[in-house]
Enzyme design. Structure first.
Site, PDB file in Angstrom:
ATOM      1  N   HIS A 175      73.217  36.037  24.036  1.00  0.00           N
ATOM      2  CA  HIS A 175      72.560  34.781  23.679  1.00  0.00           C
ATOM      3  C   HIS A 175      71.866  34.159  24.894  1.00  0.00           C
ATOM      4  CE1 HIS A 175      72.488  30.799  21.468  1.00  0.00           C
ATOM      5  NE2 HIS A 175      72.460  30.357  22.724  1.00  0.00           N
ATOM      6  N   GLU A 176      72.595  34.046  25.994  1.00  0.00           N
ATOM      7  CA  GLU A 176      72.021  33.410  27.180  1.00  0.00           C
ATOM      8  C   GLU A 176      70.878  34.224  27.776  1.00  0.00           C
ATOM      9  OE1 GLU A 176      72.682  30.459  27.595  1.00  0.00           O
ATOM     10  OE2 GLU A 176      74.541  30.329  26.446  1.00  0.00           O
ATOM     11  N   HIS A 224      67.659  33.416  26.161  1.00  0.00           N
ATOM     12  CA  HIS A 224      66.946  32.293  26.780  1.00  0.00           C
ATOM     13  C   HIS A 224      66.231  32.746  28.050  1.00  0.00           C
ATOM     14  CE1 HIS A 224      68.525  29.394  24.021  1.00  0.00           C
ATOM     15  NE2 HIS A 224      69.771  29.445  24.455  1.00  0.00           N
TER      16      HIS A 224
END
Length: 316
Positions: A233-234, A237
């Site tokens: 997920h990170e 980004h």
């Protein structure tokens, strides 16, 4: 940034000591960071539903400004902005595989948080499986290659990585704009990890990177969030992806056409969640939502395209 769902916070707190005890002096759940002059982002500890946005959840205006900048860069590169690439050559460039060198930085306090080399390699495998479409969904054609592991035995950095982010990152970070620096530490409160966006690299190159809770790595102690998808997920980004619930039901959403609009982040793995009137149920299985790790399976083709556009604009 990936936050623990509010309903799980009470369960998380006792779960952390099952792997390693919360470090002495570490801020507990709900500890405010706003009074710290050296804290990179006071919003980082907020749980879903709080009235202040955290750093990876942009306001519609911030997202719109970011998109205008991205479109200008892509147009200048001959890769166009929104829509199809301007030429076969541009299309070929955007389709080129992305290879990401990774430096993994372990912040620990003695044995606490000192994750093994094997655990780190499992995390890199999770990233490659996620971005290679091997769990389902689109193959984003992004490969991560572990270059080196370093370990820093520092109780303060380990216990409060947000507060000391501007201290350890400039000292530990390696490589250039195409290099992923991945940090593991203990993160108190509601947070599983955070990341910088690629368009921030130019102004603050030393701060570029991803930090994750060490217990969210594969086999970690955080129930429902221990398959390593917090890093997935990170890193999304870091590669230019927004949350699937960016802008809620209005505006341009996450700027990806094949992720249905979503008003609220997902808690757990619900069936039939549909929070917006636009067509399509909420993308609860998408890595850029807040679902359980056991629920997450995929990126979309549109997200893969956006990753390659962001890479060409900011990291190539």
């Amino acid at each position: 940034m990936k936050l623990l769902a509010a309903a799980l916070i009470a369960a998380l707190v006792p779960a952390v000591p099952s792997m390693q005890a919360a470090p002495a002096g570490a801020p507990g759940p709900g500890t405010a960071a706003a009074g710290r002059a050296d804290c990179a982002s006071p919003e980082a500890r907020l749980r879903p539903g709080a009235q202040v946005r955290e750093r990876n959840d942009l306001t519609p205006g911030q997202a719109a400004a970011t998109e205008r900048g991205l479109d200008r860069i892509l147009t200048r590169l001959g890769l166009a902005g929104p829509g199809a690439p301007a030429s076969p050559r541009a299309a070929k460039r955007l389709a080129a595989p992305i290879n990401v060198p990774v430096y993994f930085h372990v912040l620990h306090d003695g044995a606490s948080g000192n994750v093994s080399d094997a655990g780190i390699r499992r995390q890199i495998t999770v990233l490659n499986d996620s971005y290679g479409g091997r769990n389902g969904g689109a193959d984003a054609d992004v490969t991560f290659r572990l270059q080196a592991i370093d370990r820093t035995d520092n109780a303060q950095w380990y216990a409060d990585p947000e507060r000391y982010e501007r201290t350890y990152k400039p000292r530990l970070r390696k490589g250039g704009k195409n290099t992923l620096n991945l940090y593991s530490a203990y993160i108190g409160g509601d947070l599983l990890g955070w990341s910088t966006f690629p368009w921030k690299y130019r102004s603050e190159p030393q701060m570029d990177g991803v930090t994750i809770h060490y217990a969210s790595m594969p086999g970690g102690s955080i129930e429902h969030f221990n398959k390593g998808f917090s890093a997935t997920h990170e890193v999304g980004h870091w590669l230019g992806l927004y949350h699937t619930f960016q802008d809620g039901c209005g505006g341009m959403g996450d700027r990806v056409a094949d992720t249905p609009a979503e008003r609220d982040p997902t808690n757990g793995c619900p069936s039939g969640k549909d929070t917006c009137p636009a067509p399509g149920e909420d993308p609860v299985h998408n890595y850029m939502d807040y679902s359980y790790d056991t629920c997450m399976t995929s990126f979309t083709p549109g997200q893969a395209t956006r990753v390659h556009k962001s890479w060409a604009a900011y990291r190539a």
